[in-house]
Write an enzyme that holds these catalytic residues in place. Structure first.
Site, PDB file in Angstrom:
ATOM      1  N   ASP A  10       0.863  -1.174   0.000  1.00  0.00           N
ATOM      2  CA  ASP A  10       0.000   0.000   0.000  1.00  0.00           C
ATOM      3  C   ASP A  10       0.903   1.229   0.000  1.00  0.00           C
ATOM      4  O   ASP A  10       2.115   1.124  -0.219  1.00  0.00           O
ATOM      5  CB  ASP A  10      -1.003  -0.028   1.162  1.00  0.00           C
ATOM      6  CG  ASP A  10      -0.368   0.179   2.531  1.00  0.00           C
ATOM      7  OD1 ASP A  10       0.877   0.330   2.626  1.00  0.00           O
ATOM      8  OD2 ASP A  10      -1.120   0.187   3.525  1.00  0.00           O
ATOM      9  N   CYS A  67       2.775  -3.274   4.218  1.00  0.00           N
ATOM     10  CA  CYS A  67       1.889  -2.167   4.561  1.00  0.00           C
ATOM     11  C   CYS A  67       2.429  -1.562   5.845  1.00  0.00           C
ATOM     12  O   CYS A  67       3.483  -1.971   6.325  1.00  0.00           O
ATOM     13  CB  CYS A  67       0.420  -2.585   4.640  1.00  0.00           C
ATOM     14  SG  CYS A  67      -0.055  -3.614   6.037  1.00  0.00           S
ATOM     15  N   THR A  69       1.697  -1.642   9.192  1.00  0.00           N
ATOM     16  CA  THR A  69       1.981  -2.578  10.294  1.00  0.00           C
ATOM     17  C   THR A  69       2.153  -4.009   9.810  1.00  0.00           C
ATOM     18  O   THR A  69       2.616  -4.866  10.570  1.00  0.00           O
ATOM     19  CB  THR A  69       0.835  -2.594  11.330  1.00  0.00           C
ATOM     20  OG1 THR A  69      -0.337  -3.139  10.712  1.00  0.00           O
ATOM     21  CG2 THR A  69       0.575  -1.210  11.898  1.00  0.00           C
ATOM     22  N   HIS A 100       8.817 -23.159  10.165  1.00  0.00           N
ATOM     23  CA  HIS A 100       7.717 -23.756  10.921  1.00  0.00           C
ATOM     24  C   HIS A 100       6.364 -23.662  10.233  1.00  0.00           C
ATOM     25  O   HIS A 100       5.498 -24.519  10.448  1.00  0.00           O
ATOM     26  CB  HIS A 100       7.609 -23.106  12.304  1.00  0.00           C
ATOM     27  CG  HIS A 100       8.761 -23.421  13.185  1.00  0.00           C
ATOM     28  ND1 HIS A 100       8.770 -23.071  14.511  1.00  0.00           N
ATOM     29  CD2 HIS A 100       9.955 -24.035  12.960  1.00  0.00           C
ATOM     30  CE1 HIS A 100       9.916 -23.459  15.069  1.00  0.00           C
ATOM     31  NE2 HIS A 100      10.652 -24.047  14.134  1.00  0.00           N
ATOM     32  N   HIS A 135       5.674 -29.925  11.942  1.00  0.00           N
ATOM     33  CA  HIS A 135       5.091 -28.712  11.375  1.00  0.00           C
ATOM     34  C   HIS A 135       4.150 -29.021  10.209  1.00  0.00           C
ATOM     35  O   HIS A 135       3.207 -28.266   9.970  1.00  0.00           O
ATOM     36  CB  HIS A 135       6.197 -27.742  10.950  1.00  0.00           C
ATOM     37  CG  HIS A 135       7.125 -27.414  12.071  1.00  0.00           C
ATOM     38  ND1 HIS A 135       6.738 -26.684  13.178  1.00  0.00           N
ATOM     39  CD2 HIS A 135       8.422 -27.746  12.279  1.00  0.00           C
ATOM     40  CE1 HIS A 135       7.755 -26.569  14.009  1.00  0.00           C
ATOM     41  NE2 HIS A 135       8.790 -27.217  13.489  1.00  0.00           N
TER      42      HIS A 135
END
Length: 146
Positions: A10, A67, A69, A100, A135
């Site tokens: 963004d 973006c 955060t 993982h 995993h």
């Protein structure tokens, strides 16, 4: 490395996106740009969904999303059944989302990490291998059927 990868961003991730594209191309990786090229405010969902669809369909092997955060991108990407988007803010976390979680999309918070850190995370995530084992059982349960 002969790979096709998509990238989206963004308005908060424009500068980092261009630097990451250059870095990936220097590694011999073909990059498709789904993101905005300006800092004008826009909705991250408008670029996250097309990237996710391209990875899901097999058009692209992996994706990277940026973006402010990283959370909005991760939430949007992870609504796609074939996507395992992992949010990383350090190279150690970048390694773990691959080892993982076998993340096929790397998400980073452009407003909270340096460009140097972002490039380290990208390289670490690309170079790591999925650990498999216990995993595999866990990621098999991610697409919840209810």
């Amino acid at each position: 490395m002969n790979m096709k990868l998509g990238i989206c961003n963004d308005h908060a991730g424009v500068e980092y996106k261009f630097a990451i594209i250059k870095h990936l191309q220097e590694r011999g990786i073909e990059v498709k740009n789904f993101g905005t090229d300006t800092t004008d405010s826009m909705d991250y969902t408008d670029v996250a969904h097309p990237l996710a669809s391209a990875v899901e369909s097999g058009e692209l092997e992996k994706g990277i999303a940026l973006c402010g955060t990283g959370n909005g991108m991760a939430m949007s990407l992870n609504h796609h059944k074939g996507i395992r988007a992992g949010l990383a803010w350090s190279k150690e976390i970048g390694a773990l989302v691959k080892q993982h979680n076998n993340a096929n999309v790397l998400v980073m918070p452009a407003r909270f990490i340096s460009l140097e850190t972002a490039l380290e995370i990208v390289d670490t995530w690309l170079d790591e291998e999925f650990a498999g084992g216990r995993h595999e059982r866990r990621i098999a349960k991610i697409p919840f059927e209810g």
